[in-house]
Design a protein around this motif. Sequence first.
Motif, PDB file in Angstrom:
ATOM      1  N   ILE A  19       0.833  -1.204   0.000  1.00  0.00           N
ATOM      2  CA  ILE A  19       0.000   0.000   0.000  1.00  0.00           C
ATOM      3  C   ILE A  19       0.870   1.259   0.000  1.00  0.00           C
ATOM      4  CG2 ILE A  19      -1.729   1.317   1.291  1.00  0.00           C
ATOM      5  CD1 ILE A  19      -2.920  -1.251   0.178  1.00  0.00           C
ATOM      6  N   LEU A  20       1.844   1.319   0.931  1.00  0.00           N
ATOM      7  CA  LEU A  20       2.721   2.493   1.031  1.00  0.00           C
ATOM      8  C   LEU A  20       3.642   2.599  -0.176  1.00  0.00           C
ATOM      9  CD1 LEU A  20       2.946   4.586   3.406  1.00  0.00           C
ATOM     10  CD2 LEU A  20       1.681   2.529   4.002  1.00  0.00           C
ATOM     11  N   ASN A  21       4.020   1.442  -0.735  1.00  0.00           N
ATOM     12  CA  ASN A  21       4.863   1.415  -1.928  1.00  0.00           C
ATOM     13  C   ASN A  21       4.142   2.058  -3.110  1.00  0.00           C
ATOM     14  OD1 ASN A  21       7.124   0.651  -3.486  1.00  0.00           O
ATOM     15  ND2 ASN A  21       6.051  -1.162  -4.198  1.00  0.00           N
ATOM     16  N   THR A  22       2.840   1.767  -3.217  1.00  0.00           N
ATOM     17  CA  THR A  22       2.025   2.378  -4.279  1.00  0.00           C
ATOM     18  C   THR A  22       1.959   3.891  -4.099  1.00  0.00           C
ATOM     19  OG1 THR A  22       0.676   0.369  -4.510  1.00  0.00           O
ATOM     20  CG2 THR A  22      -0.268   2.419  -5.352  1.00  0.00           C
ATOM     21  N   GLU A  23       1.854   4.338  -2.834  1.00  0.00           N
ATOM     22  CA  GLU A  23       1.771   5.777  -2.560  1.00  0.00           C
ATOM     23  C   GLU A  23       3.099   6.482  -2.808  1.00  0.00           C
ATOM     24  OE1 GLU A  23       0.866   8.957   1.070  1.00  0.00           O
ATOM     25  OE2 GLU A  23       0.808   6.804   1.495  1.00  0.00           O
ATOM     26  N   VAL A  26       6.009   6.162  -6.422  1.00  0.00           N
ATOM     27  CA  VAL A  26       5.863   7.041  -7.584  1.00  0.00           C
ATOM     28  C   VAL A  26       6.864   8.200  -7.538  1.00  0.00           C
ATOM     29  CG1 VAL A  26       4.273   8.688  -8.676  1.00  0.00           C
ATOM     30  CG2 VAL A  26       3.465   6.441  -8.025  1.00  0.00           C
ATOM     31  N   ILE A  27       7.293   8.589  -6.315  1.00  0.00           N
ATOM     32  CA  ILE A  27       8.249   9.697  -6.178  1.00  0.00           C
ATOM     33  C   ILE A  27       9.499   9.441  -7.012  1.00  0.00           C
ATOM     34  CG2 ILE A  27       9.812  10.843  -4.541  1.00  0.00           C
ATOM     35  CD1 ILE A  27       7.646  10.485  -2.412  1.00  0.00           C
ATOM     36  N   GLY A  28       9.948   8.182  -7.040  1.00  0.00           N
ATOM     37  CA  GLY A  28      11.175   7.843  -7.760  1.00  0.00           C
ATOM     38  C   GLY A  28      11.049   7.845  -9.270  1.00  0.00           C
ATOM     39  N   ILE A  29       9.793   7.886  -9.774  1.00  0.00           N
ATOM     40  CA  ILE A  29       9.615   7.825 -11.237  1.00  0.00           C
ATOM     41  C   ILE A  29       8.842   9.024 -11.784  1.00  0.00           C
ATOM     42  CG2 ILE A  29       9.795   5.300 -11.361  1.00  0.00           C
ATOM     43  CD1 ILE A  29       6.750   5.141 -11.436  1.00  0.00           C
ATOM     44  N   LEU A  47       0.356  13.358  -8.468  1.00  0.00           N
ATOM     45  CA  LEU A  47       0.142  11.940  -8.172  1.00  0.00           C
ATOM     46  C   LEU A  47       0.516  11.622  -6.730  1.00  0.00           C
ATOM     47  CD1 LEU A  47       1.600  10.344 -11.437  1.00  0.00           C
ATOM     48  CD2 LEU A  47      -0.819  10.620 -10.844  1.00  0.00           C
ATOM     49  N   VAL A  48       1.457  12.395  -6.173  1.00  0.00           N
ATOM     50  CA  VAL A  48       1.880  12.209  -4.781  1.00  0.00           C
ATOM     51  C   VAL A  48       1.037  13.065  -3.841  1.00  0.00           C
ATOM     52  CG1 VAL A  48       3.791  12.392  -3.146  1.00  0.00           C
ATOM     53  CG2 VAL A  48       4.232  11.696  -5.510  1.00  0.00           C
ATOM     54  N   SER A  49       0.947  14.375  -4.141  1.00  0.00           N
ATOM     55  CA  SER A  49       0.266  15.302  -3.235  1.00  0.00           C
ATOM     56  C   SER A  49      -1.240  15.027  -3.146  1.00  0.00           C
ATOM     57  CB  SER A  49       0.516  16.753  -3.665  1.00  0.00           C
ATOM     58  OG  SER A  49       0.160  16.958  -5.009  1.00  0.00           O
ATOM     59  N   ASN A  94      -3.639   8.499 -20.741  1.00  0.00           N
ATOM     60  CA  ASN A  94      -4.225   9.783 -20.372  1.00  0.00           C
ATOM     61  C   ASN A  94      -3.873  10.107 -18.919  1.00  0.00           C
ATOM     62  OD1 ASN A  94      -6.418  11.534 -19.161  1.00  0.00           O
ATOM     63  ND2 ASN A  94      -7.033  11.623 -21.321  1.00  0.00           N
ATOM     64  N   PHE A  95      -3.251  11.259 -18.684  1.00  0.00           N
ATOM     65  CA  PHE A  95      -2.799  11.591 -17.329  1.00  0.00           C
ATOM     66  C   PHE A  95      -3.966  11.747 -16.356  1.00  0.00           C
ATOM     67  CE2 PHE A  95      -1.632  14.686 -14.006  1.00  0.00           C
ATOM     68  CZ  PHE A  95      -0.604  13.977 -13.410  1.00  0.00           C
ATOM     69  N   THR A  96      -5.084  12.288 -16.813  1.00  0.00           N
ATOM     70  CA  THR A  96      -6.253  12.462 -15.938  1.00  0.00           C
ATOM     71  C   THR A  96      -6.756  11.113 -15.435  1.00  0.00           C
ATOM     72  OG1 THR A  96      -6.898  14.443 -17.159  1.00  0.00           O
ATOM     73  CG2 THR A  96      -8.581  13.424 -15.777  1.00  0.00           C
ATOM     74  N   ILE A  97      -6.778  10.118 -16.337  1.00  0.00           N
ATOM     75  CA  ILE A  97      -7.196   8.767 -15.932  1.00  0.00           C
ATOM     76  C   ILE A  97      -6.188   8.191 -14.931  1.00  0.00           C
ATOM     77  CG2 ILE A  97      -7.552   6.394 -16.737  1.00  0.00           C
ATOM     78  CD1 ILE A  97      -8.655   7.578 -19.342  1.00  0.00           C
ATOM     79  N   LEU A  98      -4.905   8.446 -15.172  1.00  0.00           N
ATOM     80  CA  LEU A  98      -3.866   7.993 -14.243  1.00  0.00           C
ATOM     81  C   LEU A  98      -4.087   8.604 -12.856  1.00  0.00           C
ATOM     82  CD1 LEU A  98      -1.124   6.552 -13.709  1.00  0.00           C
ATOM     83  CD2 LEU A  98       0.000   8.678 -14.396  1.00  0.00           C
ATOM     84  N   LEU A  99      -4.399   9.886 -12.821  1.00  0.00           N
ATOM     85  CA  LEU A  99      -4.634  10.580 -11.555  1.00  0.00           C
ATOM     86  C   LEU A  99      -5.852   9.992 -10.825  1.00  0.00           C
ATOM     87  CD1 LEU A  99      -3.593  12.918  -9.802  1.00  0.00           C
ATOM     88  CD2 LEU A  99      -5.143  14.448 -11.040  1.00  0.00           C
ATOM     89  N   ILE A 100      -6.923   9.714 -11.576  1.00  0.00           N
ATOM     90  CA  ILE A 100      -8.125   9.105 -10.989  1.00  0.00           C
ATOM     91  C   ILE A 100      -7.815   7.699 -10.468  1.00  0.00           C
ATOM     92  CG2 ILE A 100     -10.445   8.218 -11.515  1.00  0.00           C
ATOM     93  CD1 ILE A 100     -10.668  10.564 -13.567  1.00  0.00           C
ATOM     94  N   ALA A 101      -6.998   6.954 -11.241  1.00  0.00           N
ATOM     95  CA  ALA A 101      -6.620   5.592 -10.844  1.00  0.00           C
ATOM     96  C   ALA A 101      -5.755   5.597  -9.589  1.00  0.00           C
ATOM     97  CB  ALA A 101      -5.865   4.899 -11.983  1.00  0.00           C
ATOM     98  N   ARG A 102      -5.160   6.747  -9.251  1.00  0.00           N
ATOM     99  CA  ARG A 102      -4.400   6.898  -8.014  1.00  0.00           C
ATOM    100  C   ARG A 102      -5.293   7.376  -6.862  1.00  0.00           C
ATOM    101  NH1 ARG A 102       0.690   5.953  -6.427  1.00  0.00           N
ATOM    102  NH2 ARG A 102       0.906   8.049  -5.587  1.00  0.00           N
ATOM    103  N   ILE A 103      -6.193   8.298  -7.163  1.00  0.00           N
ATOM    104  CA  ILE A 103      -7.014   8.916  -6.119  1.00  0.00           C
ATOM    105  C   ILE A 103      -8.014   7.922  -5.514  1.00  0.00           C
ATOM    106  CG2 ILE A 103      -8.876  10.593  -5.747  1.00  0.00           C
ATOM    107  CD1 ILE A 103      -7.316  12.536  -7.531  1.00  0.00           C
ATOM    108  N   ILE A 104      -8.630   7.076  -6.352  1.00  0.00           N
ATOM    109  CA  ILE A 104      -9.629   6.120  -5.836  1.00  0.00           C
ATOM    110  C   ILE A 104      -9.007   5.162  -4.810  1.00  0.00           C
ATOM    111  CG2 ILE A 104     -11.151   4.194  -6.453  1.00  0.00           C
ATOM    112  CD1 ILE A 104     -11.799   5.741  -9.063  1.00  0.00           C
TER     113      ILE A 104
END
Length: 389
Positions: A19-23, A26-29, A47-49, A94-104
């Motif tokens: 879980i924390l790895n997923t959060e 992303v900082i490293g990439i 994606l982090v904030s 699509n970056f917006t979809i990526l952001l949603i896939a992170r937020i959910i």
Amino acid sequence: MTKRNNLLIVILTIGVFGILNTEMGVIGILPDIADHFHISVSKAGWLVSAFALVVAISGPTMPLLFSGINRKKVMLLVLGVFVVGNIVSIFTSNFTILLIARIIPAFFHPIYCSLAFTVAAASVRKEEAPKAVSKVFVGVSAGMVVGVPIASFISSAVSFEMAMAFFVIVNAIVFMATVIFVPSMPVEKRLSYGTQFSVLKKYIIWLSILTVILLNSAIFGVFSYLADYLKTVTNMPSNTISLILFVYGGANIIGNILAGKLLTKNAQKVVAIFPFILGIVYILLFLFGQVTVPMAFITLIWGILGGVAGNINQYWISTAAPEAPDFANGLFLSACNIGTTIGAAVGGLFISEMGTKYVVLVGILSLILSLVTILLRNYRYSPVKQLSI
């Protein structure tokens, strides 16, 4: 502790790592994500904030909503959401979809972490609970620190998609291990939402939340700028900075193991002494931070104390509301995220006004304030009273 309980704690530890790895991984990439989606690194930083902000908001509410459901089913739901979210992240363009896939998944993050602490503590005798929780915290530290370089290495050696696939694999492994090895855990005594919310009427819980915010601010207000400090104040080359960051991460894990033993023996005294010890380390950092060898040693001790601090924070809030453990752990996660946000923001102000070297003052100021709240709680609530509330 039985073999069955040991296996359960191992699964929870790896689950928290996933879980924390997923959060944090992303900082490293972030640079690779920016290139892949043709956006700026600052935009990729959302994606982090955004993830951290959602965790802070959903920390108290989501564990509360799921507190009456079979814990095994809830764990599988959260892990499933993370697996699906990461799979979407691999294939979207699509970056917006990526952001949603992170937020959910971020909404579900506090549920698993809260359950992991609660289940680990409940799987052993009451006096052994801090040790069990400290083992789960090893997964937290590993996810926050080890995940970053691993994801960065995979992304640079193979591709951004494979780094995201690493997140999928870890969470999928824990999902299968939970299905096979974790027993059904129905909630025997369901607490009403009102009963759990009622802990917010207690003075001790607000005193504890304030302490956690201040302690996390003391740690992350300075640590958030460690790489910049090593570069501008210590004048270390990039490869040495990476090594020092690894040292901090490894020391963090040592601190988690040490904290379990310390808190089991005399928690009140350990918590009261902690601000003094970290304060001394920060004074040494201010005086000798420009010299490489002392800085490496200071970072090692600092990393150990950082691991101890995480366990202190969880213990301090969970013992303030033992009648509502899931809700208390949710409050702990929110308080930590708020403390990190405030500390990093104030640290940035100190750097812009006074220079990077003076970011240490944020940590010292936060520690002084935290000592006041710690001593006030210790004075007003003896250990006997806390256990009987």
